[in-house]
Design a protein around this motif. Sequence first.
Motif, PDB file in Angstrom:
ATOM      1  N   PRO A 116     -78.243  11.616  11.941  1.00 27.53           N
ATOM      2  CA  PRO A 116     -78.573  10.710  13.013  1.00 27.53           C
ATOM      3  C   PRO A 116     -77.872   9.612  13.580  1.00 27.53           C
ATOM      4  CG  PRO A 116     -79.335   9.886  10.708  1.00 27.53           C
ATOM      5  CD  PRO A 116     -78.558  11.174  10.475  1.00 27.53           C
ATOM      6  N   ALA A 117     -76.456   9.890  13.195  1.00 26.65           N
ATOM      7  CA  ALA A 117     -75.442   8.965  13.830  1.00 26.65           C
ATOM      8  C   ALA A 117     -75.121   9.396  15.335  1.00 26.65           C
ATOM      9  CB  ALA A 117     -74.152   9.392  13.019  1.00 26.65           C
ATOM     10  N   TYR A 118     -74.972   8.551  16.253  1.00 25.06           N
ATOM     11  CA  TYR A 118     -74.919   8.849  17.524  1.00 25.06           C
ATOM     12  C   TYR A 118     -75.764   9.646  18.369  1.00 25.06           C
ATOM     13  CZ  TYR A 118     -70.391   6.911  15.678  1.00 25.06           C
ATOM     14  OH  TYR A 118     -69.599   6.188  15.213  1.00 25.06           O
ATOM     15  N   PRO A 119     -76.978   9.326  18.509  1.00 26.25           N
ATOM     16  CA  PRO A 119     -77.833  10.002  19.296  1.00 26.25           C
ATOM     17  C   PRO A 119     -77.482   9.724  20.726  1.00 26.25           C
ATOM     18  CG  PRO A 119     -78.964   8.176  18.295  1.00 26.25           C
ATOM     19  CD  PRO A 119     -77.755   8.321  17.861  1.00 26.25           C
ATOM     20  N   GLY A 120     -77.867  10.419  21.883  1.00 29.33           N
ATOM     21  CA  GLY A 120     -77.734  10.283  23.191  1.00 29.33           C
ATOM     22  C   GLY A 120     -76.315  10.599  23.428  1.00 29.33           C
ATOM     23  N   LEU A 121     -75.939  10.029  24.607  1.00 24.46           N
ATOM     24  CA  LEU A 121     -74.774  10.257  25.508  1.00 24.46           C
ATOM     25  C   LEU A 121     -73.561   9.652  24.883  1.00 24.46           C
ATOM     26  CD1 LEU A 121     -76.070   9.971  29.060  1.00 24.46           C
ATOM     27  CD2 LEU A 121     -75.802  12.320  27.620  1.00 24.46           C
ATOM     28  N   ASP A 122     -72.180  10.308  25.328  1.00 23.12           N
ATOM     29  CA  ASP A 122     -70.849   9.696  24.982  1.00 23.12           C
ATOM     30  C   ASP A 122     -70.802   9.715  23.392  1.00 23.12           C
ATOM     31  OD1 ASP A 122     -70.333   9.383  27.814  1.00 23.12           O
ATOM     32  OD2 ASP A 122     -71.433   7.207  27.531  1.00 23.12           O
ATOM     33  N   THR A 123     -71.120  10.567  22.851  1.00 26.02           N
ATOM     34  CA  THR A 123     -71.118  10.381  21.396  1.00 26.02           C
ATOM     35  C   THR A 123     -69.810  10.633  20.694  1.00 26.02           C
ATOM     36  OG1 THR A 123     -71.130  13.065  21.162  1.00 26.02           O
ATOM     37  CG2 THR A 123     -73.058  11.956  21.036  1.00 26.02           C
ATOM     38  N   HIS A 124     -68.740  11.040  21.537  1.00 23.87           N
ATOM     39  CA  HIS A 124     -67.486  11.304  20.709  1.00 23.87           C
ATOM     40  C   HIS A 124     -66.533  10.065  20.969  1.00 23.87           C
ATOM     41  CE1 HIS A 124     -68.450  15.197  20.156  1.00 23.87           C
ATOM     42  NE2 HIS A 124     -68.464  15.778  21.573  1.00 23.87           N
ATOM     43  N   ALA A 125     -66.824   9.309  22.240  1.00 28.99           N
ATOM     44  CA  ALA A 125     -66.023   8.152  22.532  1.00 28.99           C
ATOM     45  C   ALA A 125     -66.625   7.016  21.532  1.00 28.99           C
ATOM     46  CB  ALA A 125     -66.406   7.668  23.983  1.00 28.99           C
ATOM     47  N   ARG A 126     -67.993   7.190  21.317  1.00 25.01           N
ATOM     48  CA  ARG A 126     -68.494   6.066  20.369  1.00 25.01           C
ATOM     49  C   ARG A 126     -68.093   6.310  19.123  1.00 25.01           C
ATOM     50  NH1 ARG A 126     -74.414   6.160  20.531  1.00 25.01           N
ATOM     51  NH2 ARG A 126     -74.379   8.231  21.529  1.00 25.01           N
ATOM     52  N   ALA A 127     -67.794   7.452  18.521  1.00 21.36           N
ATOM     53  CA  ALA A 127     -67.499   7.849  17.124  1.00 21.36           C
ATOM     54  C   ALA A 127     -66.115   7.276  16.873  1.00 21.36           C
ATOM     55  CB  ALA A 127     -67.539   9.092  16.798  1.00 21.36           C
ATOM     56  N   ILE A 128     -64.994   7.549  18.139  1.00 20.88           N
ATOM     57  CA  ILE A 128     -63.685   7.144  17.967  1.00 20.88           C
ATOM     58  C   ILE A 128     -63.609   5.666  18.118  1.00 20.88           C
ATOM     59  CG2 ILE A 128     -61.733   7.144  19.311  1.00 20.88           C
ATOM     60  CD1 ILE A 128     -62.489  10.035  19.926  1.00 20.88           C
ATOM     61  N   ALA A 129     -64.426   4.867  19.175  1.00 23.42           N
ATOM     62  CA  ALA A 129     -64.317   3.571  19.026  1.00 23.42           C
ATOM     63  C   ALA A 129     -64.598   2.782  17.681  1.00 23.42           C
ATOM     64  CB  ALA A 129     -65.229   3.220  19.896  1.00 23.42           C
ATOM     65  N   ASP A 130     -65.540   3.618  16.991  1.00 23.24           N
ATOM     66  CA  ASP A 130     -66.128   2.925  15.731  1.00 23.24           C
ATOM     67  C   ASP A 130     -65.090   3.380  14.604  1.00 23.24           C
ATOM     68  OD1 ASP A 130     -68.283   1.929  16.655  1.00 23.24           O
ATOM     69  OD2 ASP A 130     -69.877   3.676  15.775  1.00 23.24           O
ATOM     70  N   GLY A 131     -64.216   4.161  14.845  1.00 25.35           N
ATOM     71  CA  GLY A 131     -63.248   4.565  13.645  1.00 25.35           C
ATOM     72  C   GLY A 131     -63.508   5.402  12.611  1.00 25.35           C
ATOM     73  N   ALA A 132     -64.604   6.166  13.203  1.00 27.30           N
ATOM     74  CA  ALA A 132     -65.186   7.358  12.404  1.00 27.30           C
ATOM     75  C   ALA A 132     -64.229   8.161  11.980  1.00 27.30           C
ATOM     76  CB  ALA A 132     -66.434   8.082  13.141  1.00 27.30           C
ATOM     77  N   LYS A 133     -64.285   8.873  10.616  1.00 28.90           N
ATOM     78  CA  LYS A 133     -63.454   9.560   9.814  1.00 28.90           C
ATOM     79  C   LYS A 133     -63.943  11.169  10.405  1.00 28.90           C
ATOM     80  CE  LYS A 133     -60.461   6.742   8.068  1.00 28.90           C
ATOM     81  NZ  LYS A 133     -60.768   5.926   9.247  1.00 28.90           N
ATOM     82  N   GLU A 134     -65.325  11.115  10.533  1.00 27.74           N
ATOM     83  CA  GLU A 134     -65.637  12.397  10.626  1.00 27.74           C
ATOM     84  C   GLU A 134     -66.755  12.740  11.570  1.00 27.74           C
ATOM     85  OE1 GLU A 134     -67.034  14.914   6.625  1.00 27.74           O
ATOM     86  OE2 GLU A 134     -68.438  13.255   7.532  1.00 27.74           O
ATOM     87  N   ALA A 135     -66.657  13.860  12.480  1.00 27.06           N
ATOM     88  CA  ALA A 135     -67.748  13.973  13.613  1.00 27.06           C
ATOM     89  C   ALA A 135     -68.332  15.433  13.127  1.00 27.06           C
ATOM     90  CB  ALA A 135     -67.156  14.054  14.879  1.00 27.06           C
ATOM     91  N   THR A 164     -58.765  11.781  21.466  1.00 25.09           N
ATOM     92  CA  THR A 164     -59.369  11.320  22.598  1.00 25.09           C
ATOM     93  C   THR A 164     -61.042  12.041  22.544  1.00 25.09           C
ATOM     94  OG1 THR A 164     -58.934  13.091  24.082  1.00 25.09           O
ATOM     95  CG2 THR A 164     -57.263  11.366  23.876  1.00 25.09           C
ATOM     96  N   PRO A 165     -61.771  11.362  23.413  1.00 18.86           N
ATOM     97  CA  PRO A 165     -63.082  12.049  23.418  1.00 18.86           C
ATOM     98  C   PRO A 165     -63.094  13.547  23.767  1.00 18.86           C
ATOM     99  CG  PRO A 165     -63.239   9.776  24.528  1.00 18.86           C
ATOM    100  CD  PRO A 165     -61.779  10.311  23.946  1.00 18.86           C
ATOM    101  N   GLU A 166     -62.022  13.799  24.748  1.00 16.40           N
ATOM    102  CA  GLU A 166     -61.885  15.229  25.048  1.00 16.40           C
ATOM    103  C   GLU A 166     -61.411  16.213  23.820  1.00 16.40           C
ATOM    104  OE1 GLU A 166     -60.529  12.546  26.919  1.00 16.40           O
ATOM    105  OE2 GLU A 166     -62.266  12.613  28.238  1.00 16.40           O
ATOM    106  N   THR A 167     -60.186  15.704  23.017  1.00 16.39           N
ATOM    107  CA  THR A 167     -59.939  16.491  22.168  1.00 16.39           C
ATOM    108  C   THR A 167     -60.978  16.812  21.077  1.00 16.39           C
ATOM    109  OG1 THR A 167     -58.617  14.596  20.876  1.00 16.39           O
ATOM    110  CG2 THR A 167     -57.367  15.989  22.406  1.00 16.39           C
ATOM    111  N   LEU A 168     -61.683  15.695  20.700  1.00 15.07           N
ATOM    112  CA  LEU A 168     -62.659  15.544  19.688  1.00 15.07           C
ATOM    113  C   LEU A 168     -63.602  16.582  20.103  1.00 15.07           C
ATOM    114  CD1 LEU A 168     -63.813  14.859  16.776  1.00 15.07           C
ATOM    115  CD2 LEU A 168     -64.672  12.763  18.045  1.00 15.07           C
ATOM    116  N   ALA A 169     -64.179  16.391  21.503  1.00 13.21           N
ATOM    117  CA  ALA A 169     -65.363  17.263  21.810  1.00 13.21           C
ATOM    118  C   ALA A 169     -64.725  18.734  21.719  1.00 13.21           C
ATOM    119  CB  ALA A 169     -65.661  17.014  23.545  1.00 13.21           C
ATOM    120  N   ALA A 170     -63.692  19.168  22.019  1.00 19.02           N
ATOM    121  CA  ALA A 170     -63.186  20.522  21.975  1.00 19.02           C
ATOM    122  C   ALA A 170     -63.049  20.930  20.507  1.00 19.02           C
ATOM    123  CB  ALA A 170     -61.740  20.639  22.416  1.00 19.02           C
TER     124      ALA A 170
END
Length: 202
Positions: A116-135, A164-170
């Motif tokens: 249930p973490a990060y529903p909706g849009l811009d998930t990767h940017a939000r995870a990085i901004a939060d300092g999440a260790k795992e996606a 970045t959101p792009e590298t994480l998304a990939a």
Amino acid sequence: MARLKCAVLISGRGSNLKALIEACADAAFPAEIVVVISNVPGAGGLAYAEAAGIATRVIDHKKFAGREPFEARLTDALADAGAELVCLAGFMRLLTPGFVERWQGRLINIHPSLLPAYPGLDTHARAIADGAKEAGCTVHYVVAEMDAGPIILQARVPVEPGDTPETLAARVLVTEHRIYPEAVRMIAEGRSQPLPGGKVFR
Ligand code: GRF
């Protein structure tokens, strides 16, 4: 045994559709794609379907007066194709509770986060901004509340320093392409518990 008839709904690039098409190309895979429907004319993913000889439909939501008439056309197209399972793959329209209820237990989505973490849009940017260790990513049944349905399968990836959101998304996308076909296989083989009222596949 008959293969589970899937419809794939897209709005764009279609890399998850491509992964599903590749899985279904194996005659031993227990599902097949009977139609690909895009709400966006010219969506990139339509070309993957056409190249594979899969029927495509464009149902442009902008040509309808609201969600209900759009979804009525969608429902007709799904019925015409004999779809048993509907796979959302980068489909960027919210579906009404009425549509979701009609397809309860037979409508699935892939989402690029560990719900249930990060529903909706811009998930990767939000995870990085939060300092999440795992996606990661999640395949789940669709319920009326966005990205809140029962989870079928998830995959985890690390968030790397400097992402970045792009590298994480990939990095996440590679795992999406692995788990979406696997989730469809689980459903087709009756190894996933659908919602109450949903059809139990085989
Ligand atoms: C994927 O990241 C998927 O998880 C999300 O939208 C994106 C679609 O990508 N729902 P693609 O069109 O499958 O390449």
